[in-house]
Design a protein around this motif. Structure first.
Motif, PDB file in Angstrom:
ATOM      1  N   ASN A  24       0.826  -1.210   0.000  1.00 51.26           N
ATOM      2  CA  ASN A  24       0.000   0.000   0.000  1.00 51.26           C
ATOM      3  C   ASN A  24       0.861   1.261   0.000  1.00 51.26           C
ATOM      4  O   ASN A  24       0.522   2.252  -0.662  1.00 51.26           O
ATOM      5  N   LEU A  25       1.958   1.221   0.748  1.00 53.80           N
ATOM      6  CA  LEU A  25       2.878   2.374   0.739  1.00 53.80           C
ATOM      7  C   LEU A  25       3.427   2.601  -0.663  1.00 53.80           C
ATOM      8  O   LEU A  25       3.489   3.748  -1.138  1.00 53.80           O
ATOM      9  N   ALA A  26       3.847   1.530  -1.309  1.00 49.29           N
ATOM     10  CA  ALA A  26       4.388   1.657  -2.666  1.00 49.29           C
ATOM     11  C   ALA A  26       3.328   2.185  -3.617  1.00 49.29           C
ATOM     12  O   ALA A  26       3.606   3.036  -4.478  1.00 49.29           O
ATOM     13  N   SER A  27       2.091   1.710  -3.466  1.00 49.91           N
ATOM     14  CA  SER A  27       1.008   2.169  -4.343  1.00 49.91           C
ATOM     15  C   SER A  27       0.721   3.645  -4.126  1.00 49.91           C
ATOM     16  O   SER A  27       0.574   4.416  -5.080  1.00 49.91           O
ATOM     17  N   LEU A  66       6.723  -0.062  -6.456  1.00 47.19           N
ATOM     18  CA  LEU A  66       5.954  -1.146  -7.061  1.00 47.19           C
ATOM     19  C   LEU A  66       6.711  -1.805  -8.204  1.00 47.19           C
ATOM     20  O   LEU A  66       6.646  -3.020  -8.397  1.00 47.19           O
ATOM     21  N   SER A  67       7.421  -1.003  -8.965  1.00 47.86           N
ATOM     22  CA  SER A  67       8.116  -1.542 -10.139  1.00 47.86           C
ATOM     23  C   SER A  67       9.271  -2.454  -9.761  1.00 47.86           C
ATOM     24  O   SER A  67       9.772  -3.218 -10.594  1.00 47.86           O
ATOM     25  N   LYS A  68       9.718  -2.383  -8.492  1.00 50.21           N
ATOM     26  CA  LYS A  68      10.842  -3.206  -8.066  1.00 50.21           C
ATOM     27  C   LYS A  68      10.393  -4.436  -7.278  1.00 50.21           C
ATOM     28  O   LYS A  68      11.229  -5.233  -6.853  1.00 50.21           O
ATOM     29  N   LEU A  69       9.096  -4.567  -7.060  1.00 50.18           N
ATOM     30  CA  LEU A  69       8.576  -5.776  -6.429  1.00 50.18           C
ATOM     31  C   LEU A  69       8.324  -6.837  -7.496  1.00 50.18           C
ATOM     32  O   LEU A  69       7.785  -6.539  -8.559  1.00 50.18           O
ATOM     33  N   THR A  70       8.736  -8.051  -7.206  1.00 48.81           N
ATOM     34  CA  THR A  70       8.532  -9.158  -8.142  1.00 48.81           C
ATOM     35  C   THR A  70       7.230  -9.872  -7.814  1.00 48.81           C
ATOM     36  O   THR A  70       7.003 -10.267  -6.669  1.00 48.81           O
ATOM     37  N   LEU A  71       6.389 -10.029  -8.792  1.00 52.46           N
ATOM     38  CA  LEU A  71       5.141 -10.751  -8.597  1.00 52.46           C
ATOM     39  C   LEU A  71       5.421 -12.252  -8.698  1.00 52.46           C
ATOM     40  O   LEU A  71       5.907 -12.725  -9.727  1.00 52.46           O
ATOM     41  N   PRO A  72       5.162 -13.038  -7.649  1.00 54.20           N
ATOM     42  CA  PRO A  72       5.401 -14.486  -7.717  1.00 54.20           C
ATOM     43  C   PRO A  72       4.647 -15.110  -8.886  1.00 54.20           C
ATOM     44  O   PRO A  72       3.456 -14.866  -9.073  1.00 54.20           O
TER      45      PRO A  72
END
Length: 511
Positions: A195-198, A280-286
């Motif tokens: 949520n912080l990233a969003s 968000l762009s640096k989080l990897t979606l499993p």
């Protein structure tokens, strides 16, 4: 002497071996369902361009890692989760609750053993002959005694063992509530970070949109100065800019509140924010997600396991209530010495001993014990209904998460396409407006459409990440692959113990 009476034989056997009262607990049957939704779901979601758009595949019966949050490949997130697991006070409270339940269990076990106690007394007394109507000097005499006493209540009908069983089951309730606390904490930390990233991305996007609107306002004003735009066009553009700027404070408020919540989760006060940020762009979606079978889910969900343990405790309470209606037996014994003084305490002939057997049976109590038994049965039925409700809620959570992940992927794909179309439309409208090919209203609509598309795309990205975390939470979070329980919280049974010296406080002089 031979015991011929069948009743006597049965009584002696029961006294020595004991029996059990009430029902023996059996775990509820595992669900026979093989799916979570009425229709078959695709084993893979759709894909979209950009961050968070990777297609996700569902892998049936795949095990869940205990550190499932590491699948997002964010070192900062891993650090925060680790900090929360060590510093969050809810974890300490859950560990203490487990320690309390285990100690209560061990305390109840003590009821299965005899109780030994030591007694001693000494008394000196002056007897006056005048009390007997006589004259002469008084006589001093004393009475001194010491004894070792034993008391034991044989658990003939298994009531004490049922109470021990109930306490052990209640300790299991706390055991799984501890796991539920860990699961909730880790999931909340992950979602808070997402949520912080969003929110940060929405704030950045709003700043970008404001710059676009400011550039457009400059163009409109230039057109107005050249006579190519009306004053109404300038005012409309200024109003759009102001409205967009007004969306920033609510976003910043949400961002601050979300950060404060994250600080609470990791065990810090708000003023100890260290500036952690997430992109968000640096989080990897499993890409590969586990989907446990319904029969496995009831073993994996801490809340379901806690509900089952609560049901076990309620079952044992029925047996304890039944045993309370049976005869109660007590064996007592004492061995010691008694004499006229300490110097002659242990001499031939001063020894005393006693042994006794007591039997008590309640005959008339206004049906109190019977109503307690019926209340225990009702408590069991309530626990059984609550267990079924917990299982249904667990299935609902998984079904919701699976459905959400399918629709989230479709929604993000649509939002990405909408943003791309809106961006192209805005660029074309800006060029045509500068050339005078379209009116201002066309430009304004293009700006508003693009602004909405950007924010919706960012929200859709965050939703995919948070719903992925929700699936891991709904499936139990892999607690069985971790060691969450502090060994000290399990305790160990003892047989002889005195209070710790530091807990004994003697009165001070003058107090």
């Amino acid at each position: 002497m031979r015991i011929r009476s069948p009743f006597s034989v049965a009584f002696v056997a029961a006294l020595l071996a004991g029996c059990s009262s009430g029902p023996d607990f059996e775990s509820p049957a595992k669900p026979t369902s093989t799916a979570y939704t009425p229709e078959a779901l695709a084993l893979q979601t759709s894909a979209a361009g950009g961050p968070g758009g990777t297609a996700q595949a569902f892998v049936p019966a795949r095990d869940i890692p205990g550190d499932w949050w590491t699948l997002f490949h964010s070192p900062q997130l891993d650090t925060l989760v680790k900090e929360a697991l060590h510093a969050n006070p809810d974890i300490d409270a859950a560990q203490a609750a487990l320690r309390q339940a285990r100690e209560n269990f061990y305390a109840q076990q003590g009821s299965l053993f005899p109780t030994f106690s030591a007694n001693g007394s000494g008394q000196q007394q002056l007897a006056s002959p005048a009390a007997q109507g006589q004259t002469g000097a008084g006589v001093i005499y004393g009475v001194t005694s010491a004894s070792l006493n034993v008391s034991f209540s044989p658990d003939v009908f298994g009531g004490v063992r049922r109470q021990v069983e109930s306490k052990e089951a209640l300790a299991e309730v706390q055991r799984f509530q501890l796991e539920a606390t860990y699961l909730s904490l880790t999931s909340n930390v992950v979602v808070a970070a997402i949520n912080l990233a969003s929110l940060q991305a929405q704030i950045d996007a709003t700043h970008d949109i404001i710059r676009i609107l400011q550039n457009s306002l400059t163009v409109v004003r230039r057109q107005f100065d050249l006579g190519g735009a009306s004053r109404a066009d300038v005012l409309a553009q200024e109003a759009t800019l102001t409205q967009t700027q007004a969306t920033l404070p609510p976003l910043e408020k949400q961002f601050a509140q979300q950060r404060n919540q994250l600080m609470r989760l990791v065990g810090r006060p708000p003023d100890q924010d260290r500036g952690e940020s997430f992109d968000l762009s640096k989080l990897t979606l499993p890409q590969e997600l586990p989907v446990s079978l319904p029969s496995q889910l009831v073993e994996q969900r801490p809340d379901v396991r806690a509900a089952e343990a609560q049901l076990h405790s309620a079952s044992a309470d029925i047996g304890a209530a039944v045993a309370n209606q049976m005869p109660q037996f007590t064996i007592t014994g004492a061995l010691g010495f008694t004499s006229a003084g300490i110097s002659s305490l242990i001499v031939p002939g001063s020894g005393v001993w006693s042994i006794g057997l007591g039997i008590a049976q309640t005959l008339l109590d206004g049906a109190r014990l019977d109503h307690q038994r019926k209340a225990a049965i009702a408590a069991y039925e309530r626990a059984a209904a609550q267990y079924k409700g917990t299982v249904l809620s667990a299935f609902q959570d998984v079904a919701n998460a699976l459905r959400a992940l399918q629709t989230d992927a479709d929604a993000l794909r649509t939002q990405v396409q909408a943003e791309q179309t809106a961006a192209a439309s805005l660029r074309l409208s800006e060029q045509q407006y500068q050339l005078g090919a379209v009116n201002y209203l066309t430009l304004l609509n293009a700006q508003q459409t693009y602004q909405t598309a950007v924010i919706n795309r960012l929200k859709a990205q965050a939703t995919r990440y948070s719903d992925t975390a929700a699936l891991f939470q709904a499936l139990g979070g892999g607690w069985w692959n971790r060691g969450d329980v502090d060994p000290k919280s399990m305790g160990k049974p003892g047989y002889f113990a005195l209070p710790p010296v530091q807990d004994i406080k003697l009165p001070r002089a003058g107090h």
